[in-house]
Motif scaffolding. Structure first.
Motif, PDB file in Angstrom:
ATOM      1  N   VAL A  68     -13.839  62.514  51.188  1.00 35.39           N
ATOM      2  CA  VAL A  68     -14.059  61.862  52.474  1.00 35.39           C
ATOM      3  C   VAL A  68     -13.157  62.506  53.528  1.00 35.39           C
ATOM      4  O   VAL A  68     -11.948  62.259  53.535  1.00 35.39           O
ATOM      5  N   PRO A  69     -13.698  63.344  54.396  1.00 33.60           N
ATOM      6  CA  PRO A  69     -12.895  63.943  55.469  1.00 33.60           C
ATOM      7  C   PRO A  69     -12.602  62.923  56.568  1.00 33.60           C
ATOM      8  O   PRO A  69     -13.120  61.805  56.561  1.00 33.60           O
ATOM      9  N   GLY A  70     -11.780  63.348  57.533  1.00 33.81           N
ATOM     10  CA  GLY A  70     -11.450  62.483  58.651  1.00 33.81           C
ATOM     11  C   GLY A  70     -11.914  63.067  59.970  1.00 33.81           C
ATOM     12  O   GLY A  70     -12.777  63.939  60.023  1.00 33.81           O
ATOM     13  N   GLY A  71     -11.318  62.568  61.047  1.00 23.53           N
ATOM     14  CA  GLY A  71     -11.712  63.004  62.385  1.00 23.53           C
ATOM     15  C   GLY A  71     -11.825  61.814  63.311  1.00 23.53           C
ATOM     16  O   GLY A  71     -11.777  60.654  62.881  1.00 23.53           O
ATOM     17  N   LEU A  77     -16.462  54.187  62.136  1.00 20.12           N
ATOM     18  CA  LEU A  77     -16.913  53.843  60.785  1.00 20.12           C
ATOM     19  C   LEU A  77     -16.016  52.828  60.093  1.00 20.12           C
ATOM     20  O   LEU A  77     -16.369  52.321  59.028  1.00 20.12           O
ATOM     21  N   LEU A  78     -14.881  52.505  60.688  1.00 22.26           N
ATOM     22  CA  LEU A  78     -13.946  51.595  60.038  1.00 22.26           C
ATOM     23  C   LEU A  78     -14.518  50.198  59.829  1.00 22.26           C
ATOM     24  O   LEU A  78     -14.074  49.477  58.936  1.00 22.26           O
ATOM     25  N   ASP A  79     -15.481  49.822  60.650  1.00 22.97           N
ATOM     26  CA  ASP A  79     -16.153  48.535  60.465  1.00 22.97           C
ATOM     27  C   ASP A  79     -17.658  48.706  60.322  1.00 22.97           C
ATOM     28  O   ASP A  79     -18.430  47.790  60.603  1.00 22.97           O
ATOM     29  N   ALA A 104      -8.731  58.896  54.596  1.00 23.78           N
ATOM     30  CA  ALA A 104      -8.069  57.866  53.788  1.00 23.78           C
ATOM     31  C   ALA A 104      -8.269  56.477  54.384  1.00 23.78           C
ATOM     32  O   ALA A 104      -8.340  55.482  53.658  1.00 23.78           O
ATOM     33  N   LEU A 105      -8.353  56.396  55.705  1.00 26.33           N
ATOM     34  CA  LEU A 105      -8.546  55.093  56.340  1.00 26.33           C
ATOM     35  C   LEU A 105      -9.917  54.514  55.993  1.00 26.33           C
ATOM     36  O   LEU A 105     -10.072  53.291  55.878  1.00 26.33           O
ATOM     37  N   LEU A 106     -10.897  55.391  55.838  1.00 29.13           N
ATOM     38  CA  LEU A 106     -12.224  54.910  55.423  1.00 29.13           C
ATOM     39  C   LEU A 106     -12.180  54.389  53.991  1.00 29.13           C
ATOM     40  O   LEU A 106     -12.781  53.356  53.688  1.00 29.13           O
ATOM     41  N   LEU A 107     -11.475  55.102  53.120  1.00 32.25           N
ATOM     42  CA  LEU A 107     -11.314  54.582  51.764  1.00 32.25           C
ATOM     43  C   LEU A 107     -10.596  53.237  51.809  1.00 32.25           C
ATOM     44  O   LEU A 107     -10.946  52.311  51.071  1.00 32.25           O
ATOM     45  N   GLY A 108      -9.600  53.140  52.672  1.00 32.70           N
ATOM     46  CA  GLY A 108      -8.877  51.885  52.803  1.00 32.70           C
ATOM     47  C   GLY A 108      -9.759  50.765  53.303  1.00 32.70           C
ATOM     48  O   GLY A 108      -9.724  49.644  52.776  1.00 32.70           O
ATOM     49  N   ALA A 109     -10.559  51.032  54.334  1.00 34.98           N
ATOM     50  CA  ALA A 109     -11.448  50.015  54.887  1.00 34.98           C
ATOM     51  C   ALA A 109     -12.498  49.570  53.872  1.00 34.98           C
ATOM     52  O   ALA A 109     -12.997  48.445  53.939  1.00 34.98           O
ATOM     53  N   ALA A 110     -12.809  50.467  52.930  1.00 43.17           N
ATOM     54  CA  ALA A 110     -13.759  50.129  51.872  1.00 43.17           C
ATOM     55  C   ALA A 110     -13.086  49.400  50.712  1.00 43.17           C
ATOM     56  O   ALA A 110     -13.736  49.051  49.728  1.00 43.17           O
TER      57      ALA A 110
END
Length: 224
Positions: A68-71, A77-79, A104-110
């Motif tokens: 999962v890349p970032g940007g 996409l966080l919500d 990593a924040l997307l993994l966290g939000a999931a």
């Protein structure tokens, strides 16, 4: 060894977050790479380069590795229920999980970082705790089957670490040499500890608007 590797793509993705790991994973003999998004409509990276996913969420194959890349597009996409549900469902049946930068924040939000050691870009590192993660100040962090990397260029290091773990040291060493991966930047200021105050101030100003938006979104998220 045949590996099925999926990399999430989305509007506003950091191009090098994607390209670095993609190049490394593509160098693994027998690897099959998939660019994953909701559909195959063209999307643009954070710097405007257009490209398209190769596989939609609904048709995603079984994976051995998810990256999962970032940007800047992470903020939107966080919500995003569809994306987060896809990450949760895919992670539940994928042996190896990884992220680059703010991915990593997307993994966290999931809900995938609870109780796990993790890292991300220095400008978002303090957000990890909001997702139940243990923030670690390292370029690449491994916690079991989870690999997370710091900012942008660390995606190359992350992919090499994943190859080392999944395929073996010999493969990781061969790819490192083939890519002549021996960074020697003209200025050794790639971390907060090394950078002069003027560079830190300028970089924080560059990211200020995106960080404020991200902070607001994360604060509004219900505890996972």
């Amino acid at each position: 060894m045949t590996l099925s590797i999926g990399l999430l793509v989305f509007p506003g993705i950091q191009l090098l977050d994607l390209a670095g790991p993609y190049e490394v994973f593509a160098a693994v003999p027998g690897a099959r790479l998939h660019l994953l998004w909701k559909d195959r409509a063209p999307v643009a990276s954070a710097v405007g380069l257009p490209f398209a996913a190769t596989v939609g969420f609904a048709e995603a194959p079984a994976l051995d590795i998810l990256c999962v890349p970032g940007g800047i597009g992470v903020n939107r996409l966080l919500d995003d229920a569809e994306t987060l549900a896809f990450l949760r469902d895919t992670a539940a049946r994928t042996p190896w999980l990884s992220s680059v930068c703010t991915g990593a924040l997307l993994l966290g939000a999931a809900g995938l970082l609870r109780g796990r050691r993790a890292t991300t870009h220095w400008n978002s590192h303090d957000f990890l705790a909001a997702f139940g993660a243990e923030p670690v100040d390292q370029r690449v962090v491994r916690d079991g089957n989870l690999f997370t990397a710091a900012g942008v260029t660390s995606g190359i290091d992350l992919a090499l670490a994943v190859v080392d773990a999944v395929v073996g040291r010999a493969a990781a060493e061969e790819i490192t040499l083939a890519f002549e991966y021996a960074p020697q930047p003209p200025h050794a200021c790639g971390t907060l500890k090394e950078a002069p105050p003027s560079a830190v101030t300028a970089a924080r100003a560059r990211y200020a608007a995106s960080r404020q938006e991200r902070e607001t979104i994360i604060a509004a998220l219900a505890p996972a």
